[in-house]
Enzyme design. Structure first.
Site, PDB file in Angstrom:
ATOM      1  N   LYS A 226       0.858  -1.181   0.000  1.00  0.00           N
ATOM      2  CA  LYS A 226       0.000   0.000   0.000  1.00  0.00           C
ATOM      3  C   LYS A 226       0.887   1.220   0.000  1.00  0.00           C
ATOM      4  CE  LYS A 226      -4.515   0.467   0.065  1.00  0.00           C
ATOM      5  NZ  LYS A 226      -5.496  -0.521  -0.439  1.00  0.00           N
TER       6      LYS A 226
HETATM    7  P1  NAD Z   1     -12.886   7.261  -2.940  1.00  0.00           P
HETATM    8  O1  NAD Z   1     -11.896   8.301  -2.586  1.00  0.00           O
HETATM    9  O2  NAD Z   1     -13.276   7.077  -4.362  1.00  0.00           O
HETATM   10  O3  NAD Z   1     -14.224   7.470  -2.078  1.00  0.00           O
HETATM   11  C1  NAD Z   1     -14.229   7.595  -0.689  1.00  0.00           C
HETATM   12  C2  NAD Z   1     -15.619   8.046  -0.273  1.00  0.00           C
HETATM   13  O4  NAD Z   1     -15.705   8.057   1.163  1.00  0.00           O
HETATM   14  C3  NAD Z   1     -15.956   9.465  -0.738  1.00  0.00           C
HETATM   15  O5  NAD Z   1     -17.303   9.500  -1.146  1.00  0.00           O
HETATM   16  C4  NAD Z   1     -15.765  10.292   0.530  1.00  0.00           C
HETATM   17  O6  NAD Z   1     -16.543  11.465   0.531  1.00  0.00           O
HETATM   18  C5  NAD Z   1     -16.254   9.297   1.553  1.00  0.00           C
HETATM   19  N1  NAD Z   1     -15.856   9.598   2.918  1.00  0.00           N
HETATM   20  C6  NAD Z   1     -14.639   9.949   3.379  1.00  0.00           C
HETATM   21  N2  NAD Z   1     -14.691  10.160   4.711  1.00  0.00           N
HETATM   22  C7  NAD Z   1     -15.969   9.913   5.078  1.00  0.00           C
HETATM   23  C8  NAD Z   1     -16.651   9.943   6.311  1.00  0.00           C
HETATM   24  N3  NAD Z   1     -16.039  10.274   7.438  1.00  0.00           N
HETATM   25  N4  NAD Z   1     -17.981   9.630   6.315  1.00  0.00           N
HETATM   26  C9  NAD Z   1     -18.632   9.295   5.188  1.00  0.00           C
HETATM   27  N5  NAD Z   1     -18.017   9.249   4.005  1.00  0.00           N
HETATM   28  C10 NAD Z   1     -16.716   9.552   3.950  1.00  0.00           C
HETATM   29  O7  NAD Z   1     -12.301   5.895  -2.336  1.00  0.00           O
HETATM   30  P2  NAD Z   1     -12.664   4.409  -2.765  1.00  0.00           P
HETATM   31  O8  NAD Z   1     -11.669   3.963  -3.759  1.00  0.00           O
HETATM   32  O9  NAD Z   1     -14.120   4.312  -3.060  1.00  0.00           O
HETATM   33  O10 NAD Z   1     -12.318   3.624  -1.415  1.00  0.00           O
HETATM   34  C11 NAD Z   1     -13.256   3.518  -0.338  1.00  0.00           C
HETATM   35  C12 NAD Z   1     -12.827   2.392   0.586  1.00  0.00           C
HETATM   36  O11 NAD Z   1     -12.770   1.167  -0.154  1.00  0.00           O
HETATM   37  C13 NAD Z   1     -11.439   2.551   1.204  1.00  0.00           C
HETATM   38  O12 NAD Z   1     -11.446   1.958   2.485  1.00  0.00           O
HETATM   39  C14 NAD Z   1     -10.557   1.752   0.285  1.00  0.00           C
HETATM   40  O13 NAD Z   1      -9.361   1.338   0.926  1.00  0.00           O
HETATM   41  C15 NAD Z   1     -11.482   0.587  -0.020  1.00  0.00           C
HETATM   42  N6  NAD Z   1     -11.167  -0.154  -1.232  1.00  0.00           N
HETATM   43  C16 NAD Z   1     -11.074   0.469  -2.437  1.00  0.00           C
HETATM   44  C17 NAD Z   1     -10.823  -0.282  -3.583  1.00  0.00           C
HETATM   45  C18 NAD Z   1     -10.811   0.347  -4.948  1.00  0.00           C
HETATM   46  O14 NAD Z   1     -10.752  -0.397  -5.915  1.00  0.00           O
HETATM   47  N7  NAD Z   1     -10.876   1.643  -5.083  1.00  0.00           N
HETATM   48  C19 NAD Z   1     -10.610  -1.670  -3.481  1.00  0.00           C
HETATM   49  C20 NAD Z   1     -10.722  -2.287  -2.236  1.00  0.00           C
HETATM   50  C21 NAD Z   1     -11.007  -1.512  -1.122  1.00  0.00           C
END
Ligand code: NAD
Length: 419
Positions: free
Chosen positions: A107
């Protein structure tokens, strides 16, 4: 104490200790499994639009290289630190082993609020971060991907920077790229699609009719928005969504395709509707069939776990549930079906793996092939987790992590200790 110590790393270490006890792993083997192989901290200076220079801290942690190159996302967020990145790398290792990918976990991240800098500054920072990482990453060493705060455009800048350094295009250095730059069909949707697919599977198993079932999604970024869209497509009523700007609620179900378009255009849920506004703190404890935390770590603590009113907890985010909350969920095992993060959101890394394979082979697949294979892998891992949980009478998280840790341990044992 280690250099990684902090709330998120300590949580990953605590979870690991539970698994290590469950698997009776000898004490002198545990640090070898838990502590990251390598960690890099870099300074990334960029020139701001006003002519001043600002330095951002960047990190990359490669947890283990035993099962192949490391693989993992890059997070751009103000809270990013070495401990958080290390914890996320560790979870990636168990996840990749659980779903059978030939990777260890990694990461990375930069401590920055991407919405507070201009697009030119973001490009400069992305390129400088990748430039600093060139000695440590490679298509057979460590392959990056998007995570919170990063997207396809940033992956394209990463790939371009790496390629300019070597003098030829190296698509396979990152995944989650735009289609026009060696990305794969189905990657953008992959994580959220996988989350919704597994949630649907559990609803079917619990004999809950999809039409009429309800869902709540916290976080409306890449993962949350596609999970909501897919659930909506299945006929599930998404009654609440939230992001860092606020929350929206409608008992009769939100118009998710419309919200999706709004978020795409404006970058968040802000400004969508004043009538549907809801208290973001109350979102997680709404009564619903499926709760999807898809934002940040540690949002479900012991207190919230007691107040959850969902039937299925589909952990789209990494590490949304604390070990204290796990103890509560353990007692509520018959009421709440947990799909643990390393299984629930694994669709993302599975399709990233497909992208890497396609880039290496320069042979590209159709979207239905990508999605079908993704679901096949998720189904197999799901079956293994549920069977193991039943056999050992343990929680789904323990079963999932135990399978992952066991596979890593087997690879380490058979390869031996060098020199
Ligand atoms: P992103 O940046 O696209 O979206 C994050 C979202 O969370 C945004 O809508 C943001 O406004 C919201 N957010 C942030 N803080 C918040 C809070 N306190 N309360 C409510 N909403 C809040 O990120 P993403 O890629 O969608 O990732 C989201 C989660 O999924 C993370 O934990 C990431 O590690 C995990 N994840 C992502 C992927 C991927 O392919 N992108 C894969 C596996 C896991």
């Amino acid at each position: 104490m280690t250099v990684y110590s902090g709330p998120v790393f300590d949580m990953a270490a605590k979870q690991f200790a539970i698994i290590a006890d469950h698997l009776s792993i000898p004490l002198d083997e545990r640090d070898r499994l838990l502590l990251p192989k390598r960690a890099v901290t870099v300074s990334c200076p960029i020139r701001r639009d006003d002519g001043t220079v600002m330095v951002f801290e960047g990190y990359r942690v490669q947890h283990l290289l035993t099962r192949g190159p490391t693989k993992g996302g890059t997070r751009f967020a103000p809270t990013v630190g070495l401990g958080e990145v290390a914890a996320l790398a560790i979870w990636m290792s168990w996840k990749c082993a659980l779903v059978g990918l030939p990777y260890g976990g990694a990461k990375g991240g930069v401590s920055v609020d991407p919405s507070a800098i201009s697009k030119r500054e973001l490009e400069a920072l992305s390129r400088r971060y990748m430039q600093e990482m060139i000695p440590f990453v490679g298509p057979h060493t460590d392959v990056m991907a998007p995570d919170m705060g990063t997207n396809e455009q940033i992956m394209a800048w990463f790939m371009d920077t790496y390629s300019m350094h070597y003098g030829h295009t190296v698509m396979e250095i990152v995944t989650g790229k735009p289609l026009s730059a060696g990305g794969t069909l189905g990657r953008r949707e992959a994580t959220g699609r996988g989350v919704a697919y597994l949630a649907k599977r559990v609803l079917n198993d619990l004999a809950i009719n999809l039409n009429g079932a309800t869902a709540v999604v916290q976080g409306f970024g890449n993962v949350g928005s596609f999970a909501a869209l897919e659930l909506h497509r299945y006929g599930v009523k998404v009654i609440a969504v939230s992001d860092h700007t606020g929350a929206l609620y409608s008992a009769s179900g939100l118009d998710i395709p419309d919200l999706f378009r709004h978020a795409e255009r404006h970058g968040s849920l802000a400004g969508y509707s004043s009538e549907l506004q809801y208290d973001p703190r109350a979102v997680l404890t709404l009564a619903c069939d499926v709760l999807v935390p898809a934002a940040i770590e540690r949002v479900i603590d012991g207190d919230i776990a007691k107040r959850l009113r969902c039937r299925v907890l589909a952990e789209a985010a990494n590490g949304p549930t604390t070990p204290e909350a796990d103890l509560v969920l353990e007692q509520r095992r018959d009421e709440i079906f947990l799909i643990p993060d390393i299984l629930c959101n694994a669709g993302g890394v599975v399709v990233s793996y497909f992208e890497w394979v396609q880039d290496l082979q320069q042979l590209f697949w159709e979207e239905n092939e990508v999605t079908q294979r993704e679901c096949q892998i998720l189904d197999r891992a799901f079956d293994q987790v549920v069977t193991r949980a039943r056999r050992d009478n343990v929680a789904h998280r323990t079963a999932a992590s135990a399978i992952g840790v066991e596979r890593v341990r087997a690879a380490k044992t058979v390869r031996g200790l060098f020199p």
